[in-house]
Structures are given as structure tokens and as C-alpha cells.
Scaffold this motif. Structure first.
Motif, short mmCIF file in Angstrom:
data_model
loop_
_atom_site.label_atom_id
_atom_site.label_comp_id
_atom_site.label_asym_id
_atom_site.label_seq_id
_atom_site.Cartn_x
_atom_site.Cartn_y
_atom_site.Cartn_z
N GLY A 411 0.78 -1.41 -0.11
CA GLY A 411 -0.08 0.02 0.12
C GLY A 411 0.75 1.09 0.03
O GLY A 411 0.49 2.15 -0.93
N ASN A 412 1.86 1.27 0.87
CA ASN A 412 2.83 2.40 0.94
C ASN A 412 3.74 2.53 -0.63
O ASN A 412 3.88 3.73 -0.94
N LEU A 413 3.69 1.46 -1.09
CA LEU A 413 4.62 1.59 -2.40
C LEU A 413 3.62 2.23 -3.44
O LEU A 413 3.94 2.98 -4.46
N ALA A 414 2.29 1.67 -3.46
CA ALA A 414 1.27 2.42 -4.39
C ALA A 414 1.19 3.96 -4.06
O ALA A 414 1.09 4.66 -5.15
N THR A 415 1.16 4.09 -3.02
CA THR A 415 1.02 5.57 -2.67
C THR A 415 2.34 6.50 -3.17
O THR A 415 2.36 7.43 -3.73
N LYS A 416 3.06 5.74 -3.06
CA LYS A 416 4.34 6.60 -3.52
C LYS A 416 4.84 6.64 -5.08
O LYS A 416 5.06 7.54 -5.40
N ALA A 417 4.16 5.55 -5.44
CA ALA A 417 4.38 5.42 -7.08
C ALA A 417 3.36 6.65 -7.69
O ALA A 417 3.75 7.37 -8.17
N LYS A 418 2.28 6.92 -7.14
CA LYS A 418 1.29 7.84 -7.40
C LYS A 418 1.88 9.29 -7.20
O LYS A 418 1.89 10.33 -7.92
N LEU A 419 2.56 9.54 -6.04
CA LEU A 419 2.89 10.73 -5.73
C LEU A 419 4.21 11.29 -6.45
O LEU A 419 4.32 12.31 -6.95
N PHE A 424 6.42 14.60 -10.38
CA PHE A 424 7.26 14.83 -11.50
C PHE A 424 6.81 15.75 -12.62
O PHE A 424 7.40 16.23 -13.16
N ASN A 425 5.18 15.15 -12.89
CA ASN A 425 4.52 16.03 -14.09
C ASN A 425 4.33 17.27 -13.55
O ASN A 425 3.70 17.98 -14.62
N GLN A 426 4.46 17.93 -12.24
CA GLN A 426 4.22 19.26 -12.17
C GLN A 426 5.35 20.00 -12.59
O GLN A 426 5.33 21.26 -12.32
N VAL A 427 6.78 19.39 -12.77
CA VAL A 427 8.05 20.07 -12.98
C VAL A 427 8.02 20.58 -14.46
O VAL A 427 7.93 19.27 -15.48
N PRO A 428 8.42 21.71 -14.80
CA PRO A 428 8.63 21.94 -16.34
C PRO A 428 9.69 20.96 -16.84
O PRO A 428 10.74 21.15 -16.06
N GLY A 429 9.72 20.49 -17.87
CA GLY A 429 10.89 19.75 -18.48
C GLY A 429 10.99 18.46 -18.24
O GLY A 429 11.97 17.62 -18.40
N ILE A 430 9.84 18.02 -17.36
CA ILE A 430 10.05 16.75 -16.71
C ILE A 430 8.70 15.81 -17.08
O ILE A 430 7.82 16.32 -16.69
N HIS A 431 8.94 14.66 -17.44
CA HIS A 431 7.64 14.01 -17.84
C HIS A 431 7.73 12.51 -17.40
O HIS A 431 8.84 11.78 -17.75
N CYS A 432 6.84 11.95 -16.53
CA CYS A 432 6.88 10.63 -15.87
C CYS A 432 5.51 9.76 -16.35
O CYS A 432 4.37 10.37 -15.90
N ASN A 433 5.79 8.81 -17.12
CA ASN A 433 4.46 7.74 -17.24
C ASN A 433 4.02 7.49 -15.92
O ASN A 433 5.10 7.38 -15.00
N PRO A 434 2.78 6.85 -16.01
CA PRO A 434 2.38 6.37 -14.85
C PRO A 434 3.02 4.94 -14.33
O PRO A 434 3.56 4.16 -15.23
#
Length: 523
Positions: A411-419, A424-434
């Protein structure tokens, strides 16, 4: 006598005469004079040099513990010596070492391991009966009832039986035979062993091994070590790192000009990319392997690490059998699992297994022979693997605590994966797939032209330059995407999502701040 010898050594009394009537000091003086007459010899050349060593070993690279990690070690030593840095610690987010990042061991696993290691504890009331039952079963199958004895080269028989039963349960009743199970020193040992048997030929008939790009660097390292031919097929980043069979066809077609493509490696869930393959994709891959006569290697060590609600792990073995006898009786498949990942994180025990099906009977004998050269995998690692495949079940006293701990880790890993994906996707110049599964992020990063030029001036790959600057300025150690392979012109890094949530947030914020400053500096 001891006092006299001491006085002689200190020069307090004359030395006794040597065997020919001369004092020892005069004999030494004559010997020294003779040596001075002889010409000085130049130092003997080393037998083993970079030029004379095995060139295939020299070609091996392993980015997960490469130059960036060596630099991290140097910085840690500097911090210990009191040298001031803009940070107080190095955060090693370069490798999937769960417990090094603070994940707590699963109680039941450690209880059984303690009992196996020190059997006197079997009389202690502090341990639950279901843990004692498993420890006794393992010990009874060991020579001298001790983990300190060798096992059969293929592994302890009762543990192979438990692995086969686990696979049968996991795959909904698809049968697994203990004789097809080989216990290994982590999954890596199994992968390198099966590749040793598969690689043959020379020139255009040399074995080609198809690996995904991005890949886990174990594959490229073993391919280099064995002198095989690496055949790259690219995962589709724009489609959440999906595997496209048309890309497999392209890779095979082009490879046939210079090698004999014979092996197809799949990592599911993906490392470093974190994608989870759909059942349809697995069926397509199996059909392709059947069509092209390829030996399938299915690296499934992250099978417990699936986080996206619309994803599910499907084993290659199960899908192969459900496709019918034309496939299940003919496609050769080796699949791998490990104690190091999942919810367990028991990397140090080096426990693992491989199941190999449809292997030619004569090759089975050759495989066991090859395994026997290293005697056996660590018996403690075999025991750890047994607990993973034979955990507490409903009705046993440890079931509730075990289930709670397992669900908490996943459960913690799932939370950290989404976080991680969201930040990352809020940072200009960085894109992270799900991050659908596994335990890493592999974000794509924009590196400005001036930074690329600066990297070239330092004789570094641009993403290595980026990761080195990140380490030096923040203390965060990640691995450049060039160590895993990536499409030309794209840049990435791999980072684990294992740190505790609050520390992970700090790491992600530091990466964000660094990236924005990096873009400004090299704009």
C-alpha cells in the motif's frame, strides 16, 4: 637464551660466529657486496593488464553500481570528514534495496530464518508454532539438519516442492513440476546461467539475445560477458512503455543480417520503466516467440508490485498454458522470481528460483551439470525463498500479522508510485509515465543544448552530466537513463520510490528545485 638473543639484536654483545667461522655481520657485508655487482633488474611485467585481460569482461558495464555510485561513496567519505556540502547526507535512490531505504522486514520471514539459523530457538515460547513448523520442515531436508550444509545443486527438494505448489496456486491450477524448478542465488544467477547454455556460434551464427530498451543492465552485462549479440527492441514511451510486437519483428528482421536471434527477454513488471503488460500483449509475445522459434526468458521478480487499479500481473507460464498445447508443449520458457523485491525486500539473502519448461531432456542434464560447478545456491537464501512461496495461511496464528505487514508495504509503495508520478509531472521539462508496477520512476528529462555541450566537454553522456550535478548539489544519487538504454535524443534517469513517504517528498522537491535551476543555468 632469550635475553642473549635480545642483546645480540640490540648490538650489546658480539654476534656468534657463522657456520664457517665468520661473524654473521661480515657474512652479510659480503653478500651485500655481491648484490651490488649484479645489475639491477627492472620490475617484472604484470601478467594481467587491461590489454591482456578477457576483453569480454572489460566490455561489461553495470550502471546501477557505476561511476555515479562511486562518486556518491566519495561524497559520503567527505561528509564523514566534516567537509561542508549543501546537504547533510547522500540519498542512494539508485538501487532497489528496500531495507537499506528503511523498509522493515516482514516479521514471519525473519522468525523462520532465525529458527533455521539457530535451532535452539525452536524450544522458545517467543516464536509462533506455524513459524516453527516451517523451520523444522526446512531443517529436516538439510544435511545434518543444518543450514550450514550443502544442498543438492538444483536446491533443497522440499523447497522446490513448495515453489512448484506456489506456482500452481498462483496460476489457478496450471501444474508446475518440482523437477523443473531450480533454486538460484537471486534471479540474476538464474538469468546468467540459462544464458550461458543458450549462447553459441560465431560470426553471423552467434546467438542474438533480444532485450527491451530501456533494460535492466544485468542483461547487457551478461551478454557482453558471454560474447553474445545484443538485439535491442524499444518499448513505446508514448504509450506508457508498452511492448509492440511490430517492434519485435523489426528487431528480429534487422538482427538476422549479423547474428542468429535465439532468445527473447521480457521484464514484467518493467524495470526501469514500471509498466505492467496486458494479457493480450503477453499472448502476442508468446505467439511471436513460437513463430520465430525463440527461447523466452520472463523476468517476473516484481510480480507482487502492481499498483495501478486497471493493471494485473499475468505470468507467462499461465498464459502459455491457456493458449493451448500447440504453444504449451513447444515454446521453451524460463521464468524467474526472487526474495529481493515484492513486499519482502530481502535482497541480502540472495534467494531466487527459475522454472524452466519444455527443455530438451539432454539439456536438463547439461543445466544441472553447470549448476553443480558452483555446488549450490546459499541454503539460507533457499530457506528465505521457501517462506515467500509458503507464507502463513488463513487459520494459522501468524496469518493476520503477516497479511497486515504485506498489505502495508504494498500500500505504501502504491501511494509513493502515484506521489512520484504526480510531483514529477508538475515540473517543467520533466515527464513521467504512470508507475503501474515495480519500484522505480524513469522520468524523461529535457536537457538544454548548452548543457549537452557542457557534457561533451566533460566527455560525459548528457544525462550522466545531469545526474552527476544532481548528486553534487543535492546529495541525491540516481542512475542516468543512458545506463539502461533509451532512444537517441531522449534523456532519462531511474530513481527508486523506496524512501519513506516524507523523505521521498523531500527528494522530489529537491529534484524539482535542481531541475528548474539547471534549466535556467543552461538556457
Amino acid at each position: 637464551m632469550q635475553l642473549a638473543a635480545l642483546l645480540v639484536r640490540r648490538g650489546c654483545c658480539p654476534r656468534p660466529p657463522g657456520p664457517w667461522g665468520r661473524s654473521q655481520s661480515s657474512a652479510a657485508a659480503e653478500a651485500s657486496a655481491v648484490l651490488k655487482v649484479r645489475p639491477e633488474r627492472s620490475p617484472r611485467e604484470r601478467i594481467l593488464t587491461l590489454e591482456s585481460m578477457n576483453p569480454q569482461v572489460k566490455a561489461v558495464e553495470y550502471a546501477v553500481r557505476g561511476p555515479i555510485v562511486l562518486k556518491a561513496g566519495e561524497i559520503e567519505l567527505e561528509l564523514q570528514r566534516g567537509i561542508k556540502k549543501p546537504f547533510t547526507e547522500v540519498i542512494r535512490a539508485n538501487i532497489g534495496d528496500a531495507q537499506a531505504m528503511g523498509q522493515q522486514p516482514i516479521t514471519f520471514i525473519r522468525q523462520v530464518m532465525a529458527l533455521c539459523t539457530y535451532p535452539n530457538l525452536l524450544n522458545s515460547p517467543s516464536f509462533p508454532e506455524d513459524a516453527k513448523k516451517r523451520a523444522r520442515r526446512i531443517l529436516q531436508a538439510c544435511g545434518g539438519n543444518s543450514l550450514g550444509s550443502y544442498s543438492a545443486s538444483q536446491g533443497v527438494n522440499c523447497i522446490r516442492e513448495d515453489v512448484a505448489a506456489y506456482i500452481t496456486r498462483r496460476d489457478g491450477g496450471v501444474p508446475a513440476e518440482p523437477d523443473n524448478i531450480y533454486l538460484t542465488t537471486g534471479a540474476s544467477d538464474g538469468i546468467s546461467t540459462i544464458l550461458k547454455i543458450l549462447v553459441s556460434g560465431g560470426g553471423k551464427s552467434r546467438t542474438g539475445v533480444m532485450i527491451p530498451i530501456p533494460q535492466y543492465p544485468l542483461y547487457s552485462a551478461v551478454i557482453s560477458e558471454l560474447g553474445a549479440v545484443q538485439v535491442n527492441y524499444y518499448l513505446d514511451e508514448d504509450n506508457c512503455w508498452a511492448l509492440n510486437v511490430n517492434e519485435l519483428r523489426r528487431a528480429v528482421r534487422e538482427a538476422k543480417d549479423h547474428c542468429d536471434p535465439k532468445v527473447l527477454c521480457i521484464i514484467n513488471p518493467g524495470n526501469p520503466t514500471g509498466q505492467v503488460q496486458s494479457r493480450k500483449c503477453i499472448e502476442d509475445v508468446i505467439h511471436f516467440a513460437w513463430e520465430e522459434k525463440l527461447f523466452l526468458l520472463a523476468d517476473e521478480v516484481y510480480q507482487d508490485n502492481v499498483y495501478s487499479l486497471d493493471c494485473r500481473f499475468h505470468s507467462f507460464k499461465k498464459v502459455l498454458y491457456e493458449m493451448g498445447p500447440e504453444y504449451s508443449n513447444n515454446v521453451e520458457l524460463a521464468s524467474f522470481h526472487s526474495t529481493s523485491k515484492g513486499y519482502m525486500g530481502e535482497c541480502g539473502y540472495r534467494g531466487g528460483y527459475m522454472e524452466v519448461i519444455n527443455l530438451h531432456p539432454e539439456i536438463k542434464g547439461q543445466l544441472v551439470k553447470l549448476l553443480s560447478v558452483r555446488l549450490c545456491p546459499p541454503v539460507s537464501g533457499q530457506a528465505a525463498m521457501d517462506i515467500v512461496v509458503n507464507p502463513p495461511v488463513q487459520g494459522e496464528e501468524s496469518f493476520e500479522q503477516f497479511s497486515k505487514e504485506k498489505e502495508s508495504v504494498l500500500g505504501n509503495l502504491a501511494t509513493k508510485a502515484k506521489l512520484t508520478e504526480d510531483l514529477f509531472n508538475q515540473v517543467p521539462g520533466i515527464h513521467c509515465n504512470p508507475l503501474q508496477g515495480a519500484m522505480y520512476a524513469f522520468p524523461r528529462i529535457f536537457i538544454p543544448a548548452k548543457a549537452v555541450e557542457a557534457a561533451q566537454a566533460h566527455k560525459m553522456a548528457p544525462d550522466m552530466f545531469y545526474c552527476m550535478k544532481l548528486l553534487e548539489e543535492t546529495g541525491i544519487c540516481v542512475v542516468p537513463g543512458s545506463g539502461f538504454g533509451q532512444r537517441e535524443g531522449t534523456f532519462h534517469f531511474r530513481m527508486t520510490i523506496l524512501p519513506p513517504v516524507e523523505k521521498l517528498k523531500t527528494v522530489l522537491e529537491k529534484v524539482k528545485d535542481f531541475h528548474i535551476k539547471f534549466l535556467e543555468k543552461y538556457a
